[in-house]
Motif scaffolding. Structure first.
Motif, PDB file in Angstrom:
ATOM      1  N   GLY A 197       0.829  -1.205   0.000  1.00 29.00           N
ATOM      2  CA  GLY A 197       0.000   0.000   0.000  1.00 29.00           C
ATOM      3  C   GLY A 197       0.861   1.251   0.000  1.00 29.00           C
ATOM      4  O   GLY A 197       1.972   1.257   0.536  1.00 29.00           O
ATOM      5  N   GLY A 219      -1.090   2.935   5.245  1.00 29.69           N
ATOM      6  CA  GLY A 219      -2.296   2.394   5.883  1.00 29.69           C
ATOM      7  C   GLY A 219      -2.011   1.230   6.815  1.00 29.69           C
ATOM      8  O   GLY A 219      -2.859   0.857   7.614  1.00 29.69           O
ATOM      9  N   THR A 263      -8.696  -2.477   0.501  1.00 29.56           N
ATOM     10  CA  THR A 263      -8.395  -1.173  -0.093  1.00 29.56           C
ATOM     11  C   THR A 263      -9.178  -0.934  -1.378  1.00 29.56           C
ATOM     12  O   THR A 263      -8.960   0.076  -2.056  1.00 29.56           O
ATOM     13  CB  THR A 263      -6.889  -1.045  -0.413  1.00 29.56           C
ATOM     14  N   THR A 282     -12.535   0.023   3.112  1.00 32.57           N
ATOM     15  CA  THR A 282     -12.531   0.738   4.390  1.00 32.57           C
ATOM     16  C   THR A 282     -11.194   0.552   5.116  1.00 32.57           C
ATOM     17  O   THR A 282     -11.057   0.891   6.287  1.00 32.57           O
ATOM     18  CB  THR A 282     -13.710   0.305   5.287  1.00 32.57           C
ATOM     19  N   GLU A 283     -10.221   0.006   4.402  1.00 32.81           N
ATOM     20  CA  GLU A 283      -8.813   0.003   4.834  1.00 32.81           C
ATOM     21  C   GLU A 283      -8.592  -0.677   6.189  1.00 32.81           C
ATOM     22  O   GLU A 283      -7.749  -0.249   6.978  1.00 32.81           O
ATOM     23  CB  GLU A 283      -8.241   1.434   4.812  1.00 32.81           C
ATOM     24  N   HIS A 294      -5.538   4.248  -4.200  1.00 30.76           N
ATOM     25  CA  HIS A 294      -4.601   3.888  -3.126  1.00 30.76           C
ATOM     26  C   HIS A 294      -5.210   4.020  -1.740  1.00 30.76           C
ATOM     27  O   HIS A 294      -4.679   3.488  -0.783  1.00 30.76           O
ATOM     28  CB  HIS A 294      -3.339   4.761  -3.193  1.00 30.76           C
ATOM     29  N   GLY A 295      -6.313   4.753  -1.611  1.00 33.82           N
ATOM     30  CA  GLY A 295      -6.919   4.947  -0.300  1.00 33.82           C
ATOM     31  C   GLY A 295      -6.350   6.166   0.420  1.00 33.82           C
ATOM     32  O   GLY A 295      -5.588   6.958  -0.149  1.00 33.82           O
ATOM     33  N   GLY A 324      -5.337   6.008   4.183  1.00 34.11           N
ATOM     34  CA  GLY A 324      -4.306   5.637   5.167  1.00 34.11           C
ATOM     35  C   GLY A 324      -4.085   6.743   6.180  1.00 34.11           C
ATOM     36  O   GLY A 324      -5.018   7.437   6.605  1.00 34.11           O
ATOM     37  N   ASN A 342      -6.415  -0.732  13.331  1.00 34.73           N
ATOM     38  CA  ASN A 342      -5.873   0.227  12.356  1.00 34.73           C
ATOM     39  C   ASN A 342      -6.257   1.645  12.765  1.00 34.73           C
ATOM     40  O   ASN A 342      -6.713   2.448  11.946  1.00 34.73           O
ATOM     41  CB  ASN A 342      -6.384  -0.083  10.937  1.00 34.73           C
ATOM     42  N   VAL A 386      -6.445   5.363  10.877  1.00 37.88           N
ATOM     43  CA  VAL A 386      -6.439   5.269   9.416  1.00 37.88           C
ATOM     44  C   VAL A 386      -7.764   5.819   8.882  1.00 37.88           C
ATOM     45  O   VAL A 386      -8.823   5.571   9.471  1.00 37.88           O
ATOM     46  CB  VAL A 386      -6.241   3.778   9.005  1.00 37.88           C
ATOM     47  N   VAL A 387      -7.724   6.569   7.827  1.00 41.76           N
ATOM     48  CA  VAL A 387      -8.852   7.213   7.144  1.00 41.76           C
ATOM     49  C   VAL A 387      -9.473   8.328   7.993  1.00 41.76           C
ATOM     50  O   VAL A 387      -9.438   9.489   7.617  1.00 41.76           O
ATOM     51  CB  VAL A 387      -9.972   6.238   6.693  1.00 41.76           C
TER      52      VAL A 387
END
Ligand code: ZN
Length: 458
Positions: free
Chosen positions: A72, A76, A144, A196-197, A416-417, A419, A452, A455-456
């Motif tokens: 990634g 992330g 992802t 949603t990573e 790529h999202g 992260g 996580n 993240v986001v």
């Protein structure tokens, strides 16, 4: 040793729990060679083990970070010394390839390329492919909502997922291993874990759609006189060989010249053209497909859309063309280098790229920019080499990419999202109401913010 780590070793076995040098021997990610940091790397072999590990962590308020292939691009999967990492690497089995219903049931830790090969050996085709195929995992691809090079024909990872199983932060196993294309029995819960990573749960198993294997494949690398020829070529291909067009990858002249410098890829044609497109058609009619493809390329010449073209005569030649697109070591080996992933309508792309180049030249005059993209999907990637160790280089480069994007209603992440890396830019692409709902979902699924975390959204 930490009580929890000792408990996990007793429960899963010593070999499944890495600590100390076995943790720091690993790199942080494909993009960051610094030693990995974590209290321990736990490697469960079954969904029940994932559930048990998460339950113990939940009871002890222990933060957890999930690891797939670590390819990634947005930090992330970044962990610190207080985290327990759950690596899915031992859950790497294909459970079923159904050649009648065209479905694949696979564990989350399976590496994409090895799954592609096993599926091909059964005469089927998994239409998910990206440059990181040799390391990235199916679970990471789903978490992802990976894009890549076949999106133009088959959609992003989300479009291929029929069902999945995930473990929630408190250890609850949520199994939705649906195999049907149609299933409107209530909420489609699998969507909560796609893209949603890993913030809402850990994906452990997945059911994906397969396609029949193509029997013909035609590839061309074309040189174009200007940006306007890109949509012209895309529309020409769509209106002629449309349904079989499986890849349409654009490289700006700066990227093509960068990866074909002396000592890197051999340039199969002149390096001075404005743009290059690598396109591919997969079909099922050997008698007609090859001839039709050549006709269509010929027409593009006649229309002045392309200036030069190379058509590979062997799989080795085809691989060499794809390597120009996929292997950008020549560019990323010059540190520091920053990678970007944005999307916007193709109609705005030329103006946007010009804006980016102008702003970058102003903010960070030492920088060199390299541009490529999955143009059919409206997705652009940039590599920016800073050519300075100025601590603010990254921030200035970010501004050059993201600030002009606001004028074109683009997205700060195409594939790529978010992260950790893009969090501060999320509000440019999502409204306050959208971000508030993301936060509500996070609070509902992970009230202690252990999985996580950060993240986001926070
Ligand atoms: Zn990409």
């Amino acid at each position: 040793m930490d009580d929890l780590v000792a408990l996990l070793k007793r429960e899963l076995g010593d070999a499944a729990v890495l600590t100390g040098d076995d943790v720091s021997a690993r790199a942080t990610s494909y993009w960051d060679a610094a030693p990995m940091q974590a209290k321990a790397i736990v490697r469960p072999g079954t969904t029940d083990e994932v559930a048990s590990v998460l339950k113990h962590c939940y009871e002890r308020n222990q933060p957890v970070v999930t690891h797939g292939g670590l390819t990634g691009c947005v930090q992330g999967a970044q962990s610190d010394g207080g985290d327990i990492v759950i690596s899915m690497e031992r859950m790497n089995q294909i459970e079923d390839i159904d050649t009648v219903a065209h479905t694949l049931t696979v564990q989350a830790g399976a590496v994409l390329e090895s799954v592609q090969n096993d599926v091909a050996a059964e005469g089927m085709f998994l239409p998910l492919d990206l440059g990181a195929r040799g390391s990235c995992t199916i679970g990471g691809n789903v978490a992802t909502n990976a894009g890549g090079i076949n999106v133009i024909r088959y959609g992003m990872a989300r479009a291929l997922v029929l069902g999945l199983e995930a473990v929630l932060p408190d250890g609850t196993v949520l199994s939705s291993m649906n195999k049907m294309l149609k299933n409107n029995a209530g909420f489609d819960l699998k969507q909560l874990f796609i893209g949603t990573e890993g913030a809402l749960g850990i994906v452990t198993r997945v059911v994906l759609r397969l396609q029949p294997q193509a029997t013909t494949r035609n590839t061309a690398l074309a040189a174009l006189p200007n940006f306007a020829a890109i949509p012209a070529l895309l529309n020409h291909l769509k209106s002629t060989v449309g349904a079989s067009l499986s890849a349409f990858e654009a490289m700006w002249g700066n990227y093509f010249a960068g990866v074909t410098e002396d000592g890197w890829h051999k340039a199969p044609m002149g390096r001075e053209h404005s743009h290059y497109i690598l396109f591919e058609c997969d079909g099922s009619d050997p008698a007609r497909d090859n001839e039709r493809f050549m006709e269509v390329v010929e027409q593009a010449f006649e229309k002045g859309i392309i200036e030069d073209a190379v058509i590979p005569k062997s799989e080795a030649e085809r691989s060499a063309l794809w390597a120009i697109r996929d292997d950008f070591e020549a560019i990323v080996s010059v540190k520091p280098v920053f990678l970007y992933d944005v999307s916007l309508p193709i109609t705005s792309m030329e103006a946007y790229v010009a804006d980016v180049e102008a702003l970058l030249a102003k903010l960070l005059p030492t920088a060199k920019i390299y541009t490529l993209g999955h143009i059919g999907d409206g997705n652009l990637h940039f590599f920016v080499q800073a050519h300075t160790d100025d601590a603010e280089a990254r921030e200035l480069s970010d501004r050059a990419i993201y600030e002009p994007l606001a004028n074109y209603e683009g997205s700060v992440s195409a594939e790529h999202g978010i992260g950790f890396e893009k969090k501060e830019w999320l509000s440019q692409s999502r409204s306050a109401a959208e971000i508030a709902v993301m936060q509500q979902l996070k609070n509902t699924f992970d009230p202690k913010h252990l999985l996580n975390s950060g993240v986001v959204v926070d």
